[in-house]
Design an enzyme around this catalytic site. Sequence first.
Site, PDB file in Angstrom:
ATOM      1  N   LYS A   1      85.807 -71.670 -23.466  1.00  0.00           N
ATOM      2  CA  LYS A   1      85.849 -72.355 -24.587  1.00  0.00           C
ATOM      3  C   LYS A   1      85.390 -73.908 -23.924  1.00  0.00           C
ATOM      4  CE  LYS A   1      90.859 -72.139 -25.573  1.00  0.00           C
ATOM      5  NZ  LYS A   1      92.209 -72.849 -25.244  1.00  0.00           N
TER       6      LYS A   1
ATOM      7  N   PRO B   1     101.630 -72.046 -24.155  1.00  0.00           N
ATOM      8  CA  PRO B   1     102.918 -71.770 -23.995  1.00  0.00           C
ATOM      9  C   PRO B   1     104.117 -70.715 -24.550  1.00  0.00           C
ATOM     10  CG  PRO B   1     102.067 -72.778 -25.485  1.00  0.00           C
ATOM     11  CD  PRO B   1     101.171 -72.333 -24.628  1.00  0.00           C
ATOM     12  N   GLY B   2     102.607 -69.610 -24.004  1.00  0.00           N
ATOM     13  CA  GLY B   2     103.057 -68.170 -24.567  1.00  0.00           C
ATOM     14  C   GLY B   2     102.709 -67.219 -25.739  1.00  0.00           C
TER      15      GLY B   2
END
Length: 322
Positions: free
Chosen positions: A272, A187-188
């Site tokens: 990740k 989302p930023g």
Amino acid sequence: MTDGTSEVIRGAWLGAEGLEAVLEQDLQRRGVTIDRWHGQLALSRQPSVFSPWALDVWEAPEQVTIPSIKGAAKILRGYQRNWGLYAADFFRRAALIEENLPPIKTALLTFPTAAPTAPLGAWTLLTPDTMLFSARKSSPFINGAPKFVENRTGPPSRAYLKLWEACTLLRRWPQPGETCLDLGATPGGWTWAIAQLGADVTAIDRAPLDPAVAAMPHVQFQQGSAFGLEPASFPEVDWVFSDIIAYPARLLALARRWIESGRTRNMVLTVKFQGDTDHETVAAFEAIPGGSLRHLTHNKHELTFFWSQTAAEAEAPSVPAV
């Protein structure tokens, strides 16, 4: 200096909560056997070696029988001024020793700020009368944990703290006028953090950015796949960032593609892991000239990969030693 017992500890690594087994697996691959745990501190009779999964590596641990509370503090002060306590047991006695040591400034960090460079040691009580300490360690922070003045209103997620911690350790961050890519930005959180620094950032993602981030000065959005972006088709940038969810091997290929293209000077990526840890890919990231891996306090089952063109040319790690 030892306490005269049969156990001589020569290696100590502070593991992240919940990732102790991953640290132990990584150390086994590096030829180190953990003899026992003291809280989250892995102890071995073998010398300390670097592990990216350790929040902190105690590089030269020593073990001593302490004559008294003041005597313990005197031993530590005889080495250097600054010491950080790792308390896993005997909390009251450890606190009393700590009171006899020079105080350390522990104010929250206001980003951007570089990691401290003053020597900082670590110590703990193994028993009420046995102290383990190391005057040298890998992290410039107590127990490897920087703490920031957080922004709870601007960013769309708390992921920005990973970028803050990464840049603090790197002792460098994007400057006004520099150009950056944020791959898989939505989302930023990272885009927000970069734009706050005054750098120009192009966010790449299939999904749109948070509207407030998209409206920030210095932010441009390009809809598309981070993995489908060809470096040669993009203007040269100062920084490539990514906190994208991807299999480690796929992210490794992306990192290599950007490095080999010569189209960026710096790179910070989150690696990740889903399920079992891919230790082979960790080793492949470590083998990249000019690269470094660290487990940050704000990482989950993740490592942060740092790379710089300058470090690659100098055949040095991208994260400077403390």
